[in-house]
Design a protein around this motif. Structure first.
Motif, mmCIF file in Angstrom:
data_model
loop_
_atom_site.group_PDB
_atom_site.id
_atom_site.type_symbol
_atom_site.label_atom_id
_atom_site.label_comp_id
_atom_site.label_asym_id
_atom_site.label_seq_id
_atom_site.Cartn_x
_atom_site.Cartn_y
_atom_site.Cartn_z
ATOM 1 N N UNK A 93 -3.057 2.800 1.001
ATOM 2 C CA UNK A 93 -3.358 1.446 1.500
ATOM 3 C C UNK A 93 -2.415 0.429 0.857
ATOM 4 N N UNK A 94 -2.097 0.633 -0.426
ATOM 5 C CA UNK A 94 -1.214 -0.313 -1.106
ATOM 6 C C UNK A 94 0.231 -0.141 -0.660
ATOM 7 N N UNK A 95 0.636 1.078 -0.351
ATOM 8 C CA UNK A 95 2.030 1.309 0.036
ATOM 9 C C UNK A 95 2.303 0.857 1.462
ATOM 10 N N UNK A 96 1.406 1.220 2.397
ATOM 11 C CA UNK A 96 1.722 1.005 3.813
ATOM 12 C C UNK A 96 0.781 0.039 4.519
ATOM 13 N N UNK A 97 -0.360 -0.228 3.927
ATOM 14 C CA UNK A 97 -1.468 -0.766 4.700
ATOM 15 C C UNK A 97 -1.392 -2.234 5.064
ATOM 16 N N UNK A 113 -5.553 -1.720 3.821
ATOM 17 C CA UNK A 113 -6.223 -0.740 4.660
ATOM 18 C C UNK A 113 -5.176 0.128 5.353
ATOM 19 N N UNK A 114 -5.225 1.431 5.099
ATOM 20 C CA UNK A 114 -4.392 2.378 5.862
ATOM 21 C C UNK A 114 -5.190 3.652 6.051
ATOM 22 N N UNK A 115 -5.443 3.982 7.338
ATOM 23 C CA UNK A 115 -6.254 5.158 7.656
ATOM 24 C C UNK A 115 -7.550 5.140 6.848
ATOM 25 N N UNK A 116 -7.831 6.233 6.093
ATOM 26 C CA UNK A 116 -9.078 6.240 5.335
ATOM 27 C C UNK A 116 -8.887 5.751 3.896
ATOM 28 N N UNK A 117 -7.757 5.122 3.629
ATOM 29 C CA UNK A 117 -7.532 4.525 2.302
ATOM 30 C C UNK A 117 -7.940 3.057 2.346
ATOM 31 N N UNK A 118 -8.626 2.603 1.306
ATOM 32 C CA UNK A 118 -9.039 1.199 1.240
ATOM 33 C C UNK A 118 -8.849 0.682 -0.178
ATOM 34 N N UNK A 119 -8.398 -0.549 -0.288
ATOM 35 C CA UNK A 119 -8.419 -1.219 -1.587
ATOM 36 C C UNK A 119 -8.971 -2.621 -1.348
ATOM 37 N N UNK A 120 -9.952 -2.979 -2.140
ATOM 38 C CA UNK A 120 -10.539 -4.324 -2.047
ATOM 39 C C UNK A 120 -10.219 -5.063 -3.350
ATOM 40 N N UNK A 121 -9.731 -6.291 -3.234
ATOM 41 C CA UNK A 121 -9.345 -7.064 -4.420
ATOM 42 C C UNK A 121 -9.964 -8.459 -4.322
ATOM 43 N N UNK A 122 -10.521 -8.932 -5.423
ATOM 44 C CA UNK A 122 -10.953 -10.330 -5.494
ATOM 45 C C UNK A 122 -10.467 -10.902 -6.818
ATOM 46 N N UNK A 123 -9.870 -12.067 -6.755
ATOM 47 C CA UNK A 123 -9.274 -12.690 -7.931
ATOM 48 C C UNK A 123 -9.809 -14.114 -8.031
ATOM 49 N N UNK A 124 -10.227 -14.502 -9.242
ATOM 50 C CA UNK A 124 -10.774 -15.849 -9.439
ATOM 51 C C UNK A 124 -10.041 -16.535 -10.586
ATOM 52 N N UNK A 125 -9.267 -17.569 -10.260
ATOM 53 C CA UNK A 125 -8.520 -18.249 -11.327
ATOM 54 C C UNK A 125 -9.277 -19.469 -11.860
ATOM 55 N N UNK A 126 -10.461 -19.717 -11.300
ATOM 56 C CA UNK A 126 -11.247 -20.869 -11.740
ATOM 57 C C UNK A 126 -12.391 -20.453 -12.655
ATOM 58 N N UNK A 127 -13.449 -21.253 -12.655
ATOM 59 C CA UNK A 127 -14.637 -20.957 -13.454
ATOM 60 C C UNK A 127 -15.410 -19.800 -12.816
ATOM 61 N N UNK A 140 -11.634 -2.597 -6.149
ATOM 62 C CA UNK A 140 -12.377 -1.408 -5.724
ATOM 63 C C UNK A 140 -11.474 -0.601 -4.800
ATOM 64 N N UNK A 141 -11.543 0.725 -4.894
ATOM 65 C CA UNK A 141 -10.627 1.515 -4.074
ATOM 66 C C UNK A 141 -11.281 2.794 -3.584
#
Ligand SMILES: [Ca+2]
Ligand SMILES: [Ca+2]
Length: 611
Positions: free
Chosen positions: A420-424, A441-455, A500-501
């Protein structure tokens, strides 16, 4: 003088030519300024006759002693950090001169493209590419650890006026060119660029007084191409190209053709300084040269999102990614948050937590991430705002237990294994000025990312794209439950991140073809497929042909495996399958043909044919 065919390249066989492509999208690159990395050999520090070495490490334009022995000694360190490729600042022999306190420690004033910089090897050894032992040892040390090596090359210019001489270049020690005695027409002779919108000036004129090569001269082109091929023959895996925009597109097309004819799996990426996806000329280079480019726009957006230099926070990143369809190959752009030509991230944004979050973004957004040496230790020097040359301090630490090192190690490993990270595709899930959540998202590969730079904050993600059940954050070990596709409550601490991956099965087949089709805008419900005569392509049955994955705007991509048809010709075309019983839309052509290699992996990067 260079003559035709005098390069040392062995021509690959017809089979080899097509069985391995220059795929670099799973890599995590680490950019090293060799002189500033590690001094592995103190005996070579004094070799300069010009007083170029500064043992006090206080004159920033002098050599400080880093060398190839230093890279060999730190190869285990690089492996431990988890990076999979190193981009080394140029290795070519440089003019041994210094002016206004500035020498060529950076490697961008080349004297001989077929010799190694003597400051980087043993004091008494041959620097000729043909025989240099330390260079071979370094390549071996990195390859033994599965680390790929990127050679940094400059084809546009040699050196500026230094002590009355300019652009003196030798061919493995033999006289070749001299700007002031240019009888063989190796150089352009125009003044400095004054109008950066003038195409002729960009190509022909000088930049910073550097002697500028005349690419119309076939002898120059043969020399430079044969020199670079000789380095690739030693084992270099990829090329980073300096000043891409100052040479014509046709030059790069010819260059890429010759390089890949000699070594087909060479990945090339170039520097188009401050290139922007809103600039047509830049896109011509990014899309039509065969050279991928460094993504300055995304670097600027990530930096500004954290520094506040521009308003908008994470919306700045959203704005850049929304332009992805203008690229033919957005997933092959080389991304970064700092480099040798700009202040380090920490000079514009001093929070270590922010650097950690920017690193999470860099390693999980689309593109091939490139870290700058020292990022893993929060290395920074803020003199003069951290501008060049203060962005190139000596490496100070070799610990690998910092928080940002741990992020690099975990996410570089994820990049290697999760497609998912390479092609998705990139799917935005939540955005505010301070919180950014997305999936890859690529095929059955998934990566979920959440980033919070605040409080500290809590947000709800309705469609995570993740399977039901608990998922463990790769950075914190914390568990999050997905129910009905959603994470109803996603708490993210101040300056925190969640990754999450889910890893799918990699495709295994005798021959794998990566089909990419550009330039057909699909609608929701449409699916792009590749249909053809081979059984693996459905034998023309649109109900059985392999589907591609939507990447962005008008780009679809998928790997397709071939066993029975490996080594045979295939005939195929792309077809858009539409929902609701609508007729499929076929490409308007009799067919495409391709001879499948007997084994290995190839890319077909094609445009929809309307005729
Ligand atoms: Ca040294
Ligand atoms: Ca030029």
């Amino acid at each position: 003088m260079e003559t035709v065919g005098s390069g040392t390249s062995k021509q690959p066989s017809a089979d080899q030519l097509f069985e391995k492509e220059g795929e670099f999208r799973k890599e995590t690159i680490y950019f090293i300024v060799i002189d500033r990395f590690f001094n592995g050999n103190r005996a070579n520090d004094g070799i300069s006759k010009q007083g170029l070495h500064d043992p006090s490490l206080t004159h920033w334009g002098h050599y400080w002693g880093g060398d190839l022995e230093g890279i060999i000694e730190k190869a285990d360190y690089l492996k431990q950090l988890g990076i999979t490729a190193v981009w080394l600042s140029p290795l070519f022999e440089q003019v041994d001169a210094i002016e206004n306190g500035h020498g060529p420690m950076h490697g961008y004033w080349t004297k001989d493209f077929k010799r190694v910089n003597p400051h980087f090897v043993k004091e008494d050894e041959s620097t000729s590419l043909k025989t240099c032992v330390t260079l071979r040892r370094m390549i071996e040390a990195l390859h033994e650890r599965d680390i790929k090596i990127v050679l940094d090359i400059v084809c546009n210019h040699s050196s500026p006026q230094l002590h009355g001489s300019k652009g003196v270049v030798t061919d493995d020690g033999l006289p070749l060119a001299d700007f002031h005695q240019d009888s063989n027409d190796f150089y352009h002779h125009y003044p400095e660029i004054t109008d950066w919108d003038d195409e002729f000036q960009l190509i022909h004129h000088e930049m910073l007084g550097l002697a500028t090569f005349n690419e119309r001269n076939i002898n120059f082109r043969r020399y430079i191409k044969n020199a670079i091929k000789a380095w690739l023959d030693l084992g270099f895996d990829a090329l980073r190209i300096d000043t891409l925009k100052h040479m014509p597109v046709w030059f790069w097309q010819e260059f890429v053709a010759d390089i890949q004819a000699s070594k087909p799996d060479t990945f090339l990426f170039g520097e188009y300084g401050f290139g922007s996806p809103w600039d047509r000329r830049y896109l011509h280079y990014a899309n039509d040269t065969g050279v991928s480019v460094l993504d300055f726009a995304l670097a600027g957006a990530i930096r500004s999102a954290f520094s506040g230099q521009e308003p908008g926070g994470f919306h700045l990143i959203e704005k850049v990614l929304a332009m992805d369809p203008v690229y033919r190959r957005s997933t092959a752009l080389v991304t970064f948050i700092e480099n040798h030509d700009m202040p380090r991230f920490l000079s514009i944004c001093s929070s270590h937590g922010d650097l950690e979050l920017a690193t999470v973004l860099l390693l999980t957004l689309r593109g091939i991430p490139c870290l700058f040496y020292g990022t893993e230790h929060y290395l920074v020097n803020d003199t003069d705002g951290g501008n060049d040359p203060y962005n190139r301090p000596m490496m100070e630490s070799w610990e690998t237990d910092s928080r940002v090192s741990a992020i690099i190690r975990r996410l570089a490993l994820l990049r290697k294994t999760n497609r998912a990270l390479a092609y998705g595709r990139h799917g935005q899930k939540y955005i505010s000025a301070t919180i950014y959540a997305y999936t890859r998202h690529y095929r059955d590969n998934r990566v979920f990312v959440a980033v919070n730079k605040g409080d500290a904050a809590c947000c709800a993600i309705d469609h995570t794209g993740l399977p039901e059940g608990p998922h463990t954050c790769l950075l914190t070990g914390e568990s999050f439950v997905v129910a009905e596709g959603a994470i109803r409550k996603l708490p993210i601490p101040a300056k925190g991140a969640v990754v999450l991956a889910v890893q799918g099965e990699p495709l295994k087949a005798t021959t794998v073809v990566k089909f990419q089709i550009n330039d057909y805008v699909t609608h929701p419900g449409d699916v792009m497929a590749v249909c053809g005569d081979a059984p693996e392509l459905g034998a023309w049955d649109v109900d059985r042909c392999p589907h591609l994955e939507f990447i962005n705007g008008d780009v679809w991509f998928a790997e397709v495996g071939f066993d029975a048809s490996a080594g045979r010709p295939i005939r195929f075309k792309f077809v858009v399958l539409r929902s609701g019983g609508q007729e499929p839309v076929y490409e308007n052509l009799v067919c495409r043909t391709f001879l499948l290699p007997r084994r290995g992996s190839v890319k077909l990067d094609l445009d929809w044919d309307r005729q």
